[in-house]
Design a protein around this motif. Structure first.
Motif, short mmCIF file in Angstrom:
data_model
loop_
_atom_site.label_atom_id
_atom_site.label_comp_id
_atom_site.label_asym_id
_atom_site.label_seq_id
_atom_site.Cartn_x
_atom_site.Cartn_y
_atom_site.Cartn_z
N LEU A 1 -41.36 23.96 27.56
CA LEU A 1 -42.25 23.76 28.71
C LEU A 1 -42.81 22.34 28.74
CD1 LEU A 1 -44.09 27.19 28.62
CD2 LEU A 1 -42.55 26.38 30.42
N ARG A 2 -43.16 21.81 27.59
CA ARG A 2 -43.66 20.43 27.53
C ARG A 2 -42.59 19.44 27.98
NH1 ARG A 2 -45.54 21.83 22.21
NH2 ARG A 2 -47.63 22.65 22.44
N SER A 3 -41.36 19.66 27.55
CA SER A 3 -40.28 18.74 27.94
C SER A 3 -40.04 18.81 29.44
CB SER A 3 -39.00 19.04 27.17
OG SER A 3 -38.39 20.23 27.62
N ARG A 4 -40.15 19.98 30.03
CA ARG A 4 -39.99 20.12 31.48
C ARG A 4 -41.12 19.39 32.21
NH1 ARG A 4 -36.66 23.33 34.80
NH2 ARG A 4 -38.60 23.65 35.86
N LYS A 5 -42.34 19.52 31.72
CA LYS A 5 -43.47 18.87 32.37
C LYS A 5 -43.31 17.36 32.30
CE LYS A 5 -48.51 18.45 32.34
NZ LYS A 5 -48.40 17.45 33.34
N LYS A 6 -42.89 16.86 31.17
CA LYS A 6 -42.71 15.42 31.03
C LYS A 6 -41.70 14.91 32.06
CE LYS A 6 -41.01 14.25 27.15
NZ LYS A 6 -40.63 13.81 25.81
N TRP A 7 -40.58 15.61 32.22
CA TRP A 7 -39.56 15.17 33.18
C TRP A 7 -40.02 15.38 34.61
CZ3 TRP A 7 -36.29 11.74 32.03
CH2 TRP A 7 -35.83 11.62 30.73
N SER A 8 -40.78 16.43 34.89
CA SER A 8 -41.26 16.62 36.27
C SER A 8 -42.28 15.55 36.63
CB SER A 8 -41.84 18.02 36.47
OG SER A 8 -43.03 18.19 35.76
N ASP A 9 -43.08 15.08 35.65
CA ASP A 9 -44.01 13.99 35.91
C ASP A 9 -43.26 12.71 36.24
OD1 ASP A 9 -46.12 15.67 35.44
OD2 ASP A 9 -46.58 14.88 33.44
N VAL A 10 -42.17 12.45 35.55
CA VAL A 10 -41.35 11.27 35.84
C VAL A 10 -40.74 11.38 37.23
CG1 VAL A 10 -39.22 10.06 35.20
CG2 VAL A 10 -40.84 10.76 33.43
N ASP A 11 -40.22 12.54 37.57
CA ASP A 11 -39.62 12.73 38.89
C ASP A 11 -40.64 12.52 39.99
OD1 ASP A 11 -37.23 13.28 37.71
OD2 ASP A 11 -37.38 15.46 37.95
N ARG A 12 -41.85 13.07 39.82
CA ARG A 12 -42.88 12.93 40.85
C ARG A 12 -43.33 11.49 40.99
NH1 ARG A 12 -46.88 16.66 38.73
NH2 ARG A 12 -45.39 18.08 37.89
N SER A 13 -43.36 10.74 39.91
CA SER A 13 -43.83 9.37 40.00
C SER A 13 -42.87 8.50 40.80
CB SER A 13 -44.04 8.77 38.60
OG SER A 13 -42.79 8.56 37.98
N ASN A 14 -41.63 8.91 40.93
CA ASN A 14 -40.65 8.15 41.69
C ASN A 14 -40.70 8.45 43.18
OD1 ASN A 14 -39.66 6.85 39.43
ND2 ASN A 14 -38.16 8.46 39.02
N LEU A 15 -41.54 9.36 43.59
CA LEU A 15 -41.60 9.75 45.00
C LEU A 15 -42.62 8.97 45.80
CD1 LEU A 15 -41.37 13.64 44.65
CD2 LEU A 15 -39.55 12.04 45.24
N GLY A 16 -43.49 8.22 45.16
CA GLY A 16 -44.56 7.51 45.87
C GLY A 16 -44.02 6.41 46.77
N ASP A 17 -44.66 6.24 47.96
CA ASP A 17 -44.24 5.21 48.92
C ASP A 17 -44.83 3.86 48.59
OD1 ASP A 17 -42.70 6.94 50.44
OD2 ASP A 17 -44.44 7.58 51.62
N ASP A 18 -45.92 3.81 47.82
CA ASP A 18 -46.60 2.55 47.57
C ASP A 18 -46.26 1.94 46.22
OD1 ASP A 18 -47.80 4.53 46.15
OD2 ASP A 18 -49.85 3.92 46.61
N GLU A 19 -45.12 2.28 45.66
CA GLU A 19 -44.76 1.80 44.33
C GLU A 19 -43.73 0.68 44.39
OE1 GLU A 19 -43.80 4.74 41.48
OE2 GLU A 19 -45.40 6.06 42.09
N GLY A 20 -44.02 -0.39 45.08
CA GLY A 20 -43.11 -1.52 45.09
C GLY A 20 -42.20 -1.51 46.31
N PRO A 21 -41.33 -2.50 46.37
CA PRO A 21 -40.46 -2.66 47.54
C PRO A 21 -39.40 -1.57 47.61
CG PRO A 21 -39.89 -4.25 45.86
CD PRO A 21 -41.11 -3.54 45.39
#
Length: 117
Positions: A93-113
């Motif tokens: 479960l911890r490994s899944r949470k870590k990867w889901s946090d990484v996936d979600r962080s790549n969805l933001g519109d304000d994270e660079g060009p």
């Protein structure tokens, strides 16, 4: 009628004498409960099956190495094995949470060009 063999006796027969039938009997006695516990934690049959196998592997290794956590709980094999199952599930479960946090962080519109700009 003969009395049922205790878990401690089965564990002892397996560890001290390599009696595979004793381990099979121990597993048959408790596999539904261990697997059901894992299913409740991860809610995915394939993952629960993998974690069940991992739990058995860890338990067998510890039994053969006679590590402290096992020898102290010899008369409570099920509780000890359930703790191993819990730890395996929490690791997953911890490994899944870590990867889901990484996936979600790549969805933001304000994270660079954007590549599309």
């Amino acid at each position: 009628m003969t009395p049922a063999v205790s878990d401690a006796d089965l564990v002892s027969a397996y560890v001290e004498h390599g009696d595979q039938r004793a381990f099979s009997q121990l597993l048959a006695r408790h596999q539904e409960r261990i697997f059901g516990y894992l299913m409740g934690m991860v809610r995915d049959r394939d993952v629960a099956n993998d974690l069940f196998q991992e739990t058995l592997y860890r338990a067998i290794q510890a039994m053969h190495e006679r590590r402290g956590s096992y020898t102290e709980q010899q008369d409570r094999w099920l509780a000890w094995t359930m703790r191993i199952a819990r730890n395996a599930a929490l690791d997953w479960l911890r490994s899944r949470k870590k990867w889901s946090d990484v996936d979600r962080s790549n969805l933001g519109d304000d994270e660079g060009p954007s590549f599309w700009d």
